[in-house]
Design a protein around this motif. Structure first.
Motif, mmCIF file in Angstrom:
data_model
loop_
_atom_site.group_PDB
_atom_site.id
_atom_site.type_symbol
_atom_site.label_atom_id
_atom_site.label_comp_id
_atom_site.label_asym_id
_atom_site.label_seq_id
_atom_site.Cartn_x
_atom_site.Cartn_y
_atom_site.Cartn_z
ATOM 1 N N SER A 1 0.823 -1.322 -0.015
ATOM 2 C CA SER A 1 -0.026 0.053 -0.095
ATOM 3 C C SER A 1 0.788 1.260 -0.091
ATOM 4 C CB SER A 1 -0.930 0.042 1.198
ATOM 5 O OG SER A 1 -1.822 -1.128 1.204
ATOM 6 N N GLY A 2 2.252 1.242 -0.009
ATOM 7 C CA GLY A 2 2.912 2.184 0.103
ATOM 8 C C GLY A 2 3.571 2.750 1.311
ATOM 9 N N ASN A 3 3.977 3.875 1.563
ATOM 10 C CA ASN A 3 4.552 4.555 2.597
ATOM 11 C C ASN A 3 3.241 4.981 3.923
ATOM 12 O OD1 ASN A 3 6.955 4.475 1.514
ATOM 13 N ND2 ASN A 3 7.042 6.565 0.606
ATOM 14 N N ILE A 4 3.939 4.967 4.994
ATOM 15 C CA ILE A 4 2.973 5.253 5.941
ATOM 16 C C ILE A 4 3.639 6.644 6.538
ATOM 17 C CG2 ILE A 4 2.304 4.796 8.237
ATOM 18 C CD1 ILE A 4 2.596 1.780 7.454
ATOM 19 N N GLU A 5 2.845 7.641 6.734
ATOM 20 C CA GLU A 5 3.283 8.942 7.410
ATOM 21 C C GLU A 5 2.769 8.811 8.662
ATOM 22 O OE1 GLU A 5 1.263 13.071 7.143
ATOM 23 O OE2 GLU A 5 3.081 13.143 5.639
ATOM 24 N N ILE A 6 3.828 9.014 9.507
ATOM 25 C CA ILE A 6 3.441 9.130 11.145
ATOM 26 C C ILE A 6 3.759 10.459 11.604
ATOM 27 C CG2 ILE A 6 3.860 7.842 13.378
ATOM 28 C CD1 ILE A 6 5.311 5.799 11.700
ATOM 29 N N TRP A 7 2.872 10.960 12.193
ATOM 30 C CA TRP A 7 3.122 12.306 12.780
ATOM 31 C C TRP A 7 2.816 12.424 14.538
ATOM 32 C CZ3 TRP A 7 -1.488 10.919 10.624
ATOM 33 C CH2 TRP A 7 -2.659 11.211 11.202
ATOM 34 N N LEU A 8 3.728 13.732 14.808
ATOM 35 C CA LEU A 8 3.778 14.050 16.188
ATOM 36 C C LEU A 8 3.425 15.339 16.149
ATOM 37 C CD1 LEU A 8 4.537 12.697 18.819
ATOM 38 C CD2 LEU A 8 6.874 13.697 18.597
ATOM 39 N N GLU A 9 2.603 16.099 17.061
ATOM 40 C CA GLU A 9 2.264 17.345 17.214
ATOM 41 C C GLU A 9 2.592 17.922 18.525
ATOM 42 O OE1 GLU A 9 -1.618 18.483 15.990
ATOM 43 O OE2 GLU A 9 -1.500 17.544 13.769
ATOM 44 N N ASP A 10 3.255 18.812 18.435
ATOM 45 C CA ASP A 10 3.905 19.583 19.784
ATOM 46 C C ASP A 10 2.630 20.373 20.411
ATOM 47 O OD1 ASP A 10 5.741 20.631 21.592
ATOM 48 O OD2 ASP A 10 5.600 22.468 20.837
ATOM 49 N N ARG A 11 2.375 20.245 21.551
ATOM 50 C CA ARG A 11 1.229 20.769 22.419
ATOM 51 C C ARG A 11 1.373 22.369 22.226
ATOM 52 N NH1 ARG A 11 -2.103 18.996 26.146
ATOM 53 N NH2 ARG A 11 -0.807 16.966 26.463
ATOM 54 N N ASP A 12 2.651 22.795 22.246
ATOM 55 C CA ASP A 12 2.554 24.540 22.282
ATOM 56 C C ASP A 12 2.875 25.009 20.798
ATOM 57 O OD1 ASP A 12 2.217 24.565 24.863
ATOM 58 O OD2 ASP A 12 4.229 24.327 25.457
ATOM 59 N N GLY A 13 2.761 24.026 19.910
ATOM 60 C CA GLY A 13 2.965 24.479 18.398
ATOM 61 C C GLY A 13 4.348 25.049 18.055
ATOM 62 N N ARG A 14 5.338 24.737 18.744
ATOM 63 C CA ARG A 14 6.731 25.025 18.419
ATOM 64 C C ARG A 14 7.530 24.421 17.178
ATOM 65 N NH1 ARG A 14 9.422 23.291 23.881
ATOM 66 N NH2 ARG A 14 8.403 21.246 23.156
ATOM 67 N N SER A 15 7.875 25.299 16.826
ATOM 68 C CA SER A 15 8.791 24.935 15.163
ATOM 69 C C SER A 15 10.325 24.831 15.505
ATOM 70 C CB SER A 15 8.591 25.942 14.305
ATOM 71 O OG SER A 15 7.166 25.799 13.848
ATOM 72 N N ASN A 16 10.898 24.313 14.700
ATOM 73 C CA ASN A 16 12.389 24.136 15.093
ATOM 74 C C ASN A 16 12.919 23.309 15.833
ATOM 75 O OD1 ASN A 16 12.843 26.012 12.758
ATOM 76 N ND2 ASN A 16 12.337 27.723 14.028
ATOM 77 N N LEU A 17 12.118 22.313 16.253
ATOM 78 C CA LEU A 17 12.570 21.231 17.243
ATOM 79 C C LEU A 17 13.403 20.274 16.521
ATOM 80 C CD1 LEU A 17 9.441 21.071 19.669
ATOM 81 C CD2 LEU A 17 11.586 22.554 19.805
ATOM 82 N N THR A 18 14.231 19.579 17.114
ATOM 83 C CA THR A 18 14.919 18.398 16.708
ATOM 84 C C THR A 18 14.015 17.229 17.252
ATOM 85 O OG1 THR A 18 17.128 19.363 16.860
ATOM 86 C CG2 THR A 18 16.931 17.017 16.661
ATOM 87 N N GLY A 19 13.532 16.396 16.035
ATOM 88 C CA GLY A 19 12.764 15.312 16.254
ATOM 89 C C GLY A 19 13.434 14.029 15.692
ATOM 90 N N SER A 20 13.205 12.770 16.428
ATOM 91 C CA SER A 20 13.557 11.456 15.857
ATOM 92 C C SER A 20 12.833 10.407 16.035
ATOM 93 C CB SER A 20 14.895 11.037 16.502
ATOM 94 O OG SER A 20 14.909 11.008 17.830
ATOM 95 N N GLY A 21 12.670 9.352 15.294
ATOM 96 C CA GLY A 21 11.688 8.090 15.641
ATOM 97 C C GLY A 21 12.483 7.079 15.285
ATOM 98 N N ARG A 22 12.015 6.031 15.994
ATOM 99 C CA ARG A 22 12.413 4.648 16.001
ATOM 100 C C ARG A 22 11.356 3.611 15.901
ATOM 101 N NH1 ARG A 22 16.959 2.101 20.128
ATOM 102 N NH2 ARG A 22 17.457 0.110 18.965
ATOM 103 N N ILE A 23 11.397 2.529 14.966
ATOM 104 C CA ILE A 23 10.365 1.714 14.795
ATOM 105 C C ILE A 23 10.981 -0.013 14.939
ATOM 106 C CG2 ILE A 23 8.774 0.739 13.362
ATOM 107 C CD1 ILE A 23 8.704 3.592 11.874
ATOM 108 N N LEU A 24 10.505 -0.492 15.844
ATOM 109 C CA LEU A 24 10.907 -1.816 16.323
ATOM 110 C C LEU A 24 10.122 -2.940 16.189
ATOM 111 C CD1 LEU A 24 11.951 0.451 18.661
ATOM 112 C CD2 LEU A 24 13.740 -1.135 18.704
ATOM 113 N N SER A 25 10.077 -4.301 16.167
ATOM 114 C CA SER A 25 9.098 -5.144 16.240
ATOM 115 C C SER A 25 9.827 -6.235 17.187
ATOM 116 C CB SER A 25 8.937 -5.681 14.780
ATOM 117 O OG SER A 25 9.756 -6.425 14.436
ATOM 118 N N ALA A 26 9.181 -6.963 17.609
ATOM 119 C CA ALA A 26 9.441 -8.237 18.650
ATOM 120 C C ALA A 26 10.254 -9.364 17.758
ATOM 121 C CB ALA A 26 8.321 -8.975 19.256
#
Length: 554
Positions: free
Chosen positions: A166-191
């Motif tokens: 089905s293609g790519n998956i877009e995963i998002w995270l929204e900052d409560r205070d709407g701040r920009s220019n933060l450094t963000g990282s993600g990690r995806i794991l399985s058992a």
């Protein structure tokens, strides 16, 4: 001569001393603190304090545990630091098969209605502190306002099924205070061992950060998503959630006799058992791809009855099964060998038939030239109305243990397969019942997957006031699965039954999908919940759409 005569004795004493030191060393290693064992095995536990919720004291935080021992229970203690640190609350958490866990904890960040100090959490076991999270500055708290994807744990997004290709998956995270220019990282794991490593989040503006991920071609059933945002001052927030990617499963039976099973045979050979002029295998593939035209309800696994072709005396028609399995695998489907009868637990002689059947399925698999020609698992359906009598329960556990051991040996030299079993909801759940008759804990410890026969036609509360719905019966099994790291598939009934509340046979497909969505939403944040199985394929095919309305008293 004297030196030659003492040499063997000297060597014997040296070997004896060496063996003694080895035994002492093993005993010492076995008794070391958990930190030493974890560190030496490369799994020193880590804990992190992430997003917070609410605007009133106490504040609820999300925490995550990683690089810990799998299927292990730890204690989590919240700490508030003002002029001196002091503990506030203690929780327990059990890691999954990948050594990961998450949960919610509270900490008071305020004193006299003012923010004070910092919050942190510690991870412990047996009175030993193993890890401490970085501090969160209570005076500058910022959390996560939203998290999700088309598959992730977001209340408004209940379609978490991913269809391979089905293609790519877009995963998002929204900052409560709407701040920009933060450094963000993600990690995806399985058992199962998949680890994406740290991936950067893209700043989409207005505090929204995204990760575009391409799942493997043959995705695992469940992935854990860990997303983190960091600001310039060292503060951080984030989330620990799940992406679930399993399609549904379905039992496929047939009217078997000692000489054959014409319905299964037509499926194996693409015959026309139902007489509609179409090949039954082609029909099956098309239906599993989009049941009643709905791709989101697609099925990815079949529990295929193998009797009488694979039985206690061995197996026949190997070529037909191998051809069928090859076609199924080419279409991205998994097939478990479905077998079992209540009679197997009635006597020791009949129990041996069950053991021999497990051996026959494994022998069939070993005869396959490639993994494409082999079953993906053994699926036991051994049901009895009276487990408590005539040693039936002990025989059932003995059968599970035998098949478990046989599969473990097989998996050492072949592509691994699983052991799955159908379990009624009246089994007793919870660790306290281990060793008792009908203990799900003892059953689950032998399985890779458990299929719960949760036969109700409503998620929670029925129109007539019944409250023993699907969720009611599933709760204990989901809790056991979370504790032991064993997935739970919820089985649902579609065949006719004299008790209408146990089957969806009377209702329209739309109603069934509505109830399944409610169950999926309620269980979406539980690791153990991994989808639905429908009983059975033949009745799922029928467009069950009889009008079903409650009686109304005027």
């Amino acid at each position: 001569m004297k030196k030659e005569s003492t040499r063997p004795a000297f060597l014997f004493i040296s070997l004896l001393l060496g063996f003694g030191l080895l035994v002492l060393n093993i005993a010492f290693v076995a008794q070391r603190a958990p930190t030493a064992v974890a560190a030496e095995s490369g799994t020193a536990p880590q804990i992190d304090l992430l997003s917070w919720e609410g605007t009133e004291n106490p504040f609820w935080f999300t925490f995550r545990v990683f690089e810990a021992m799998p299927n292990t229970t730890y204690t989590v203690t919240t700490i508030h630091h003002t002029d001196i640190p002091y503990p506030q609350a203690t929780f327990t958490v059990t890691t999954d098969a990948a050594g990961l866990a998450s949960g919610r904890v509270w900490s008071a960040c305020m004193y006299n209605d003012a923010f004070t100090g910092t919050a942190r959490i510690s991870l412990g076991q047996s009175g030993t502190e193993l890890a401490v999270s970085p501090d969160l500055d209570c005076q500058n708290l910022s959390g996560v306002a939203d998290f999700g994807s088309n598959l992730a744990t977001k209340p408004s997004e209940i379609s978490w099924i991913y269809k391979p290709g089905s293609g790519n998956i877009e995963i998002w995270l929204e900052d409560r205070d709407g701040r920009s220019n933060l450094t963000g990282s993600g990690r995806i794991l399985s058992a199962q061992g998949y680890d994406s490593g740290n991936l950067p989040l893209s700043d989409g503006g207005n505090g929204r950060y995204t990760l575009t991920w391409t799942p493997p071609n043959n995705p695992d059933v469940l992935y854990r998503v860990q997303l983190t945002l960091d600001d310039a001052s060292g503060g951080h927030s984030g989330i620990d959630g799940f992406i679930k990617m399993s399609g549904r499963s379905a039992w496929i039976w047939g009217e078997a006799n000692e000489t054959g099973n014409p319905e299964i045979w037509a499926l194996l050979t693409n015959g026309d058992f139902n007489g509609n002029g179409l090949g039954d295998r082609d029909e099956w593939l098309a239906f599993f791809d989009a049941p009643h035209g709905d791709e989101s309800a697609y099925a990815s696994a079949a529990y295929l009855s193998v009797y009488p072709y694979i039985n206690p005396t061995g197996y026949t028609e190997a070529e037909a099964f191998q051809n069928f399995l090859t076609v199924a695998h080419q279409n991205g489907l998994k097939v478990e060998a479905l077998t079992g009868t209540f009679e197997w637990v009635n006597s020791d002689a009949l129990l041996q038939e069950g053991k021999d059947t497990c051996d026959a399925i494994l022998a069939f698999n070993q005869a396959g030239a490639t993994a494409a020609e082999r079953f993906d698992g053994i699926h036991l359906d051994v049901e009895h109305d009276v487990w408590e009598e005539d040693n039936r329960w002990n025989r059932f556990l003995e059968l599970l243990a035998y098949c478990r051991a046989a599969i473990d040996v097989y998996n050492q030299t072949h592509d691994p397969i699983i052991l799955n079993a159908d379990i009624p909801p009246r089994f007793v759940t919870g660790a306290h019942n281990s060793g008792e008759i009908m203990s799900n804990w003892d059953v689950m410890m032998q399985l890779d997957v458990l299929t719960l026969m949760d036969y109700r036609d409503y998620a929670d509360v029925r129109w007539d006031g019944r409250t023993d719905g699907i969720l009611h019966w599933a709760e204990g099994f989901i809790n056991d699965g979370n504790a032991l790291g064993v997935p739970v598939i919820i089985g649902l009934e579609l065949t006719p039954n004299s008790y209408d509340h146990v089957t969806f046979q009377e209702e329209c497909t739309g109603y069934m999908e509505q109830e399944l969505e409610a169950v999926a939403l309620a269980l979406s944040t539980s690791w153990a919940f991994q989808g639905f199985a429908l009983h059975d394929y033949a009745w799922w095919q029928l467009n069950q759409c009889r009008v079903y309305l409650p009686a109304i008293n005027r």
